[in-house]
Design a protein around this motif. Structure first.
Motif, short mmCIF file in Angstrom:
data_model
loop_
_atom_site.label_atom_id
_atom_site.label_comp_id
_atom_site.label_asym_id
_atom_site.label_seq_id
_atom_site.Cartn_x
_atom_site.Cartn_y
_atom_site.Cartn_z
N LEU A 1 0.98 -1.31 0.13
CA LEU A 1 -0.10 0.07 -0.02
C LEU A 1 0.77 1.21 -0.11
O LEU A 1 0.64 2.28 -0.77
CB LEU A 1 -0.92 -0.02 1.21
CG LEU A 1 -2.02 -1.01 1.03
CD1 LEU A 1 -2.76 -1.00 2.52
CD2 LEU A 1 -3.11 -0.67 0.12
N ARG B 1 0.60 4.07 -3.05
CA ARG B 1 0.31 5.33 -2.56
C ARG B 1 1.47 6.36 -3.15
O ARG B 1 1.49 7.47 -3.81
CB ARG B 1 0.16 5.40 -1.07
CG ARG B 1 0.04 6.93 -0.64
CD ARG B 1 -1.20 7.32 -0.79
NE ARG B 1 -1.63 8.57 -0.10
CZ ARG B 1 -2.68 9.27 0.19
NH1 ARG B 1 -3.79 8.77 -0.57
NH2 ARG B 1 -2.96 10.31 0.84
N HIS C 1 -0.39 7.77 3.98
CA HIS C 1 -1.56 7.85 3.53
C HIS C 1 -2.62 9.09 3.96
O HIS C 1 -3.77 9.26 3.72
CB HIS C 1 -2.55 6.47 3.72
CG HIS C 1 -2.11 5.44 3.04
ND1 HIS C 1 -0.80 4.51 3.00
CD2 HIS C 1 -2.59 5.08 1.64
CE1 HIS C 1 -0.74 3.71 2.04
NE2 HIS C 1 -1.95 3.96 0.96
N LEU D 1 -9.38 1.87 4.23
CA LEU D 1 -8.22 1.30 4.08
C LEU D 1 -8.03 0.27 5.13
O LEU D 1 -8.54 0.66 6.22
CB LEU D 1 -6.80 2.25 3.87
CG LEU D 1 -6.68 2.96 2.80
CD1 LEU D 1 -5.70 4.15 2.82
CD2 LEU D 1 -6.39 2.01 1.57
#
Length: 404
Positions: free
Chosen positions: A280, A284, A360, A369
Motif C-alpha cells: 500500500l 500510494r 496515507h 483502508l
C-alpha cells in the motif's frame, strides 16, 4: 542451507495466492457492506460463508494442524508462508480457511489432550467449521501475564465441577456460533507447586451460570470476524467431571503447549500484514503528488520503504528458523526463538504500519483502508499471548544463566 520451499508448500502457496486475489481481497469491501445490514454485528456476512465453502472445495482448510488425521498434516515450516499470505487479510483469510484463533489453539488442545468423547463432541464440529469456540484464561482482577495468578475456582462436587470466576477479553465469545469454552481455573489453589494448581475444563456456552456480560473493544474495534472479545461471568456453572481436559493440575502445561504454536502463527500473519502495508505504501508513493513531485521522489519515503523491506526480510528468516526448530527439536528446544519472534515481530510491524498510515494521511486512519485495523491488531499482539516484558524477562534470565 536450503531456503527453497518444498513442492507441497509451493503448490499450496500458488493455490492460496490465487484464492486471495480472486476471492478474498474483493470480498473485504463486500463483507463490510453486508455486516452493516445484519441483524446482529456478530453474525458472519453471507460472503464469509461463501468463501468458506470455496476454501473447502479447493482444499485450503485446516492448514494449521500438523496432525494429518485432523488437518493438512503440514509442518510449522510448511505452514509459515501460508499463514503469512493469510495475514495480508487477517480479518477474512484465516476465518474462511478455518485457520483463525482462538479456534486453532482450541483444536490443537483437543487434538493433543482431549479424550475420544471430547474430540467427537467438540473437535469434529470445530474441524468442520460448524461451530466456534473460546479460550477463557485472562482475568481482569489479576495480572494474567502470570498465569499462576488466576483466581477462577474449579471445585469438584461429586461427579461435577463447579466453576466460579470472572474472565475478560475472551476471544470468540460474542459469536453466535461459539458453543464451547475451554476454561482455565484452579482445582488446587493451595497446592505446593503453583504450576500444578490449575486445570482446564470444557464448559458449553449454554451452561446455566455462564453469562456473557459485555463485548470488549480493542482500540475502539469490536473485531467481529474473530467473534469479538467478551467479559464472561461463571457463577457456579456446573459441568460433568468428564469435561476435564487431561488431568487435574495439568492446566498450566496445556496452556504452554497451546501458546507456543499460537505465538508463531501470530508472527507469521504479522509478516503478511507488513507486506500488505509495504504494498500500500508503494502504490500510494507512485500515485500521489505533493509539492510538485510524486511521494516516491521524497527521500523520507525512500527510507521508510527501504527500512520496512529490510525489517520484513529479517523477521521472516527468524520466524522460519523458529518454525524449523519447532519441527526438529520441539517447542521447548525453540523456546528462545519463540520468545525472540514474539518480542521482535509485533514491535517492528507496528512501526511499519505506522509509517504506512502516515504516508496515507487521513485515509490511513479511515475505514476505507485496512491500515488502522491492522495497526490495532498488531499493537494488541505486544500484549496478547504474554506481554513483551514477560518474554524479555525470561529470555534475559536464560541468557544470564550461562554466565552465573
Amino acid at each position: 542451507m536450503d531456503f527453497a520451499f518444498d513442492a507441497r508448500t509451493e503448490e499450496l502457496r500458488a493455490k492460496l495466492l490465487a484464492f486471495m486475489d480472486e476471492y478474498v481481497y474483493p470480498a473485504e469491501a463486500v463483507a463490510h457492506e453486508q455486516r452493516e445490514r445484519l441483524a446482529s454485528p456478530w453474525e458472519n456476512p453471507p460472503v464469509v460463508e461463501e468463501l468458506k465453502a470455496e476454501a473447502r472445495r479447493q482444499g485450503l482448510w485446516n492448514l494449521f494442524l500438523p496432525d494429518s488425521e485432523y488437518g493438512a498434516g503440514l509442518t510449522n515450516l510448511q505452514y509459515a508462508p501460508l499463514a503469512e499470505i493469510m495475514g495480508r487479510s487477517p480479518q477474512l483469510a484465516p476465518t474462511v480457511t478455518n485457520c483463525a484463533a482462538p479456534d486453532t489453539g482450541n483444536m490443537e488442545v483437543l487434538t493433543q489432550f482431549g479424550d475420544e468423547q471430547q474430540r467427537k463432541q467438540w473437535l469434529e464440529p470445530l474441524l468442520a467449521g460448524e461451530i466456534r469456540s473460546a479460550f477463557a484464561m485472562t482475568e481482569p482482577d489479576v495480572a494474567s501475564s502470570d498465569a499462576t495468578n488466576i483466581t477462577t475456582h474449579i471445585e469438584r462436587d461429586g461427579d461435577e465441577y463447579v466453576i466460579t470466576g470472572r474472565k475478560w477479553y475472551i476471544s470468540g465469545a460474542m459469536h453466535p456460533d461459539c458453543k464451547i469454552f475451554i476454561v482455565m481455573g484452579k482445582t488446587d489453589p493451595d497446592g505446593e507447586d503453583i504450576r500444578r494448581q490449575q486445570s482446564m475444563v470444557l464448559v458449553p456456552r449454554d451452561t446455566p451460570g455462564v453469562t456473557i456480560k459485555r463485548a470488549m473493544q480493542v482500540f475502539g474495534y469490536e473485531d467481529h470476524y474473530h467473534g469479538g472479545h467478551a467479559e464472561v461471568i461463571f457463577d457456579h456453572a456446573r459441568v460433568p467431571v468428564s469435561n476435564l481436559i487431561g488431568e487435574e493440575g495439568g492446566g498450566f502445561a496445556i496452556a504452554q503447549a497451546r501458546l507456543g504454536p499460537g505465538r508463531i502463527h501470530h508472527c507469521m500473519r504479522l509478516i503478511g500484514m507488513a507486506e500488505r502495508a509495504i504494498e500500500l505504501m508503494c502504490r500510494r508513493a507512485v500515485s500521489r503528488t505533493a509539492f510538485g513531485k510524486a511521494l516516491a521522489q521524497q527521500g523520507v519515503v525512500h527510507n521508510w520503504i527501504a527500512d520496512a523491506r529490510v525489517t520484513v526480510e529479517q523477521l521472516r528468516l527468524l520466524v522460519l528458523k523458529t518454525a524449523w526448530l519447532m519441527d526438529t527439536v520441539g517447542n521447548r528446544g525453540a523456546h528462545t526463538e519463540i520468545q525472540s519472534i514474539k518480542i521482535a515481530t509485533p514491535r517492528a510491524v507496528v512501526d511499519i504500519l505506522d509509517r504506512a498510515i502516515q504516508l496515507h494521511g487521513a485515509g490511513g486512519v479511515s475505514q476505507d483502508l485496512p491500515l488502522a485495523e491492522l495497526y490495532a491488531g498488531a499493537r494488541t499482539l505486544m500484549i496478547a499471548d504474554g506481554p513483551d516484558e514477560v518474554h524479555q524477562r525470561s529470555l534475559a534470565r536464560r541468557e544470564l544463566k550461562r554466565y552465573v
